[in-house]
Design an enzyme around this catalytic site. Structure first.
Site, short mmCIF file in Angstrom:
data_model
loop_
_atom_site.label_atom_id
_atom_site.label_comp_id
_atom_site.label_asym_id
_atom_site.label_seq_id
_atom_site.Cartn_x
_atom_site.Cartn_y
_atom_site.Cartn_z
N ASP A 137 20.69 -16.82 -6.99
CA ASP A 137 21.91 -17.07 -6.20
C ASP A 137 23.17 -16.53 -6.89
O ASP A 137 24.26 -16.61 -6.32
CB ASP A 137 22.07 -18.57 -5.91
CG ASP A 137 20.99 -19.09 -4.98
OD1 ASP A 137 20.32 -18.27 -4.34
OD2 ASP A 137 20.82 -20.32 -4.90
N ARG B 220 29.13 -20.94 4.73
CA ARG B 220 27.92 -21.76 4.61
C ARG B 220 27.86 -22.47 3.27
O ARG B 220 27.30 -23.56 3.17
CB ARG B 220 26.66 -20.90 4.77
CG ARG B 220 26.46 -20.41 6.18
CD ARG B 220 25.13 -19.73 6.32
NE ARG B 220 24.04 -20.64 5.98
CZ ARG B 220 22.77 -20.35 6.08
NH1 ARG B 220 22.40 -19.17 6.53
NH2 ARG B 220 21.83 -21.22 5.74
N LYS C 262 26.02 -27.51 -2.77
CA LYS C 262 25.40 -27.40 -1.44
C LYS C 262 23.90 -27.68 -1.51
O LYS C 262 23.36 -28.44 -0.72
CB LYS C 262 25.62 -25.98 -0.89
CG LYS C 262 24.73 -25.65 0.29
CD LYS C 262 24.91 -24.24 0.76
CE LYS C 262 24.10 -23.19 0.03
NZ LYS C 262 22.70 -23.01 0.47
N ASN C 263 23.22 -27.07 -2.48
CA ASN C 263 21.77 -27.20 -2.52
C ASN C 263 21.29 -28.54 -3.08
O ASN C 263 20.09 -28.80 -3.12
CB ASN C 263 21.15 -26.03 -3.30
CG ASN C 263 21.25 -24.74 -2.51
OD1 ASN C 263 21.55 -24.76 -1.31
ND2 ASN C 263 21.04 -23.60 -3.17
N ARG D 102 10.18 -15.50 3.36
CA ARG D 102 10.26 -16.82 2.73
C ARG D 102 9.25 -17.75 3.37
O ARG D 102 9.58 -18.56 4.23
CB ARG D 102 11.69 -17.37 2.85
CG ARG D 102 12.67 -16.53 2.08
CD ARG D 102 14.09 -16.98 2.26
NE ARG D 102 14.39 -18.26 1.63
CZ ARG D 102 15.60 -18.83 1.68
NH1 ARG D 102 16.58 -18.25 2.32
NH2 ARG D 102 15.81 -19.97 1.07
N CYS E 150 14.24 -13.88 7.50
CA CYS E 150 15.41 -14.24 6.69
C CYS E 150 16.00 -12.98 6.09
O CYS E 150 15.28 -12.05 5.75
CB CYS E 150 14.98 -15.19 5.59
SG CYS E 150 16.32 -15.65 4.50
N1 EPU Z 1 7.71 -19.49 -1.71
C1 EPU Z 1 6.43 -19.31 -1.23
N2 EPU Z 1 5.91 -20.31 -0.45
C2 EPU Z 1 6.58 -21.44 -0.15
C3 EPU Z 1 7.88 -21.60 -0.65
C4 EPU Z 1 8.42 -20.61 -1.44
O1 EPU Z 1 5.80 -18.30 -1.48
O2 EPU Z 1 6.03 -22.29 0.56
C5 EPU Z 1 8.30 -18.43 -2.54
C6 EPU Z 1 9.55 -17.80 -1.91
O3 EPU Z 1 9.20 -16.79 -1.01
C7 EPU Z 1 10.29 -17.30 -3.12
C8 EPU Z 1 9.98 -18.35 -4.18
O4 EPU Z 1 8.80 -19.03 -3.74
O5 EPU Z 1 9.76 -16.08 -3.53
C9 EPU Z 1 11.07 -19.36 -4.42
O6 EPU Z 1 11.54 -19.88 -3.21
P1 EPU Z 1 12.04 -21.38 -3.09
O7 EPU Z 1 11.10 -22.14 -2.23
O8 EPU Z 1 12.32 -21.94 -4.45
O9 EPU Z 1 13.41 -21.20 -2.30
P2 EPU Z 1 14.02 -22.25 -1.30
O10 EPU Z 1 13.65 -23.61 -1.72
O11 EPU Z 1 13.73 -21.83 0.10
C10 EPU Z 1 16.24 -22.66 -2.62
C11 EPU Z 1 17.72 -22.55 -2.35
C12 EPU Z 1 18.10 -21.08 -2.26
C13 EPU Z 1 17.73 -20.41 -3.59
C14 EPU Z 1 16.24 -20.62 -3.89
C15 EPU Z 1 15.81 -20.07 -5.24
C16 EPU Z 1 18.16 -24.57 -1.12
C17 EPU Z 1 18.55 -25.21 0.16
N3 EPU Z 1 18.02 -23.23 -1.10
O12 EPU Z 1 15.58 -22.03 -1.53
O13 EPU Z 1 19.52 -21.04 -2.08
O14 EPU Z 1 18.00 -19.03 -3.52
O15 EPU Z 1 15.93 -22.03 -3.86
O16 EPU Z 1 16.54 -20.66 -6.25
O17 EPU Z 1 18.03 -25.24 -2.13
C18 EPU Z 1 21.57 -20.04 -1.52
O18 EPU Z 1 22.14 -21.11 -1.83
O19 EPU Z 1 22.22 -18.97 -1.30
C19 EPU Z 1 20.12 -20.01 -1.40
C20 EPU Z 1 19.46 -19.06 -0.74
#
Ligand code: EPU
Length: 422
Positions: free
Chosen positions: A307, A399, A24-25, A123, A118
């Site tokens: 995850d 999802r 998915k991701n 996030r 969220c």
């Molecule tokens: N963060 C910030 N600022 C930003 C972006 C992120 O502070 O601008 C922080 C977040 O709050 C968090 C950390 O950085 O503490 C990591 O977040 P990340 O941005 O890596 O998460 P994401 O890209 O929003 C993806 C996956 C998630 C998975 C996370 C961590 C996708 C579509 N989603 O989210 O997947 O948990 O990486 O590995 O790729 C799931 O599949 O259940 C899911 C939530």
């Protein structure tokens, strides 16, 4: 809303073979990448999960034409008809933020709703926004929307303050069409980020350092079409490994990439679960009589994935002794704990740590989960809880898992979906 009903059994042993779908991701950023070109992008091994359909709705509103037939998705965005991602869709799926980079890069304009709250924690998206500003975008936040514009993005050197998966993906996509060279450092190195980069290279992007913390991108004037098979879903695979482990099962998983799951496999082995390669893309798992407790701390790849935290917690309720699970990525990702307590688990949470005391004989109950992985955790717990467990709002599960109830049923679980759709 659909529910999942499970008739659990302390003595259940899952047995058989299960095929794991595409990630998915990885597919969500790949769909976003189709916005970067007017030619056709075809993706294979696409999982038929709800987030994919939601993302398709989003890009169709922007002019994408195409369909998902079986597991192959063909998409073509000849002309961008809209540059706006509305709140209703972004709220339903935070990954919608992935359209920001591609829209800006190809179209010079993007309006994307701020995702807001969220269920798994705060996030922020500051790293996406700061990075795009460094590439020359003008960005303002108005009435709950991000308004971004740029004549043509310009390459820059950007160091992420913190590793972010979708943040890295957004900036890599934006930089492919920027003028000049972009150097991104402290990038997320999740396999899904690399899979996106591989697709972008097939589309004509010039990217070096794929899979590394420093990615160098030389912008090109335009990108073209490509065909790409999405990598297997390491989290779906890990969920089935945990299910096999906690039911003392004997399972073969096919369609997996064990090299993307090294930490999870290592951790399962540490708990006394034998995992061996099976064929070219398979894993054979045979659980021993006793699950050993252990301490787990989530961290960015190649660390233990957040995850998988909830599913591992379900498994640790069946371990003989005390395990400590520390969640370092998201600040509210223990939503499943209260539901596990309702099934009789012995878990205490203090800050970012959950102390799980096992083994407890769980007893079935009606539960509700507020996010995808928490729902998966409850399914696993329900399998070994005596009597009936009902998981409300199965949409969360849908999802990210394709027909998880059918796959588990084929392995011997007594599980069914109760649909209220006529
Ligand atoms: N963060 C910030 N600022 C930003 C972006 C992120 O502070 O601008 C922080 C977040 O709050 C968090 C950390 O950085 O503490 C990591 O977040 P990340 O941005 O890596 O998460 P994401 O890209 O929003 C993806 C996956 C998630 C998975 C996370 C961590 C996708 C579509 N989603 O989210 O997947 O948990 O990486 O590995 O790729 C799931 O599949 O259940 C899911 C939530």
């Amino acid at each position: 809303m659909d529910k999942i009903r499970i008739q659990g059994d302390h003595a259940l042993r899952l047995k058989g073979e299960v095929r794991i779908g595409g990630a998915k991701n990885a597919v969500l950023p790949a769909i976003a990448a189709s916005l970067l070109t007017s030619e056709e992008v075809r993706l294979g091994n696409v999982p038929r999960v709800k987030d994919v359909f939601t993302f398709l709705d989003l890009v169709r509103e922007m002019g994408a034409v195409g369909d998902l037939a079986a597991n192959t998705l063909s998409l073509r965005v000849r002309d961008l008809s809209s540059d706006e991602a509305a709140y209703a869709l972004v709220r339903a799926m935070r990954a919608s933020i992935l359209v920001l980079g591609p829209l800006l890069a190809r179209h010079g304009k993007a309006v994307v709703a701020l995702p807001g709250g969220c269920a798994i924690g705060s996030r922020p998206i500051d790293l996406h926004i700061n990075g795009l500003q460094r590439l020359g975008a003008t960005i303002s936040l108005e009435h709950g929307y991000i308004r971004a514009s740029a004549d043509r993005l310009r390459g820059a050197e950007i160091a992420f303050e913190k590793k972010t998966v979708t943040g890295t993906e957004n900036l890599v996509m934006a930089a492919t069409l920027a003028e000049g060279k972009t150097v991104l450092s402290n990038c997320a190195v999740e396999p899904e980020v690399s899979d996106l980069c591989v697709l972008l290279v097939k589309m004509g992007a010039r990217i070096e350092g794929i899979g590394e913390e420093m990615i160098r991108i030389s912008g090109v004037a335009e990108l073209g079409g490509a065909f790409h098979d999405i990598i297997p879903d390491r989290i779906e695979a890990g969920t089935f490994l945990a299910a096999g482990g906690m039911t003392r099962g004997d399972l073969v998983l096919t369609g997996v990439r064990p090299d993307h799951m090294t930490t999870v496999i290592e951790r399962l082995r540490f708990s006394g679960i034998a995992i061996d390669p099976a064929g070219s893309d398979g894993l054979h798992i045979v659980a021993g009589p006793v699950i050993r407790p252990q301490d787990i701390t989530t961290s960015p790849y190649p660390g233990f994935p957040t995850d998988m935290q909830a599913q591992f917690m379900a498994m640790m309720t069946q371990a003989e002794g005390t395990s400590i699970i520390t969640e370092t990525i998201f600040d509210r990702r223990f939503g499943h704990v209260n539901e596990l307590l309702r099934l009789g688990a012995n878990i205490e949470v203090a800050g970012d740590k959950a102390v799980v005391r096992g083994k407890t004989l769980l007893s079935g109950a009606e539960t509700i989960a507020t996010d995808l992985r928490a729902s998966a955790c409850l399914v696993l717990a329900g399998l070994v809880a005596s009597g009936e467990t009902v998981i409300n709002e199965a949409e969360h599960l849908d999802r990210g898992y394709e027909r998880i109830e059918d796959k588990l049923k084929a392995l011997g679980a007594r599980i069914e979906r109760i649909s209220d759709r006529k």
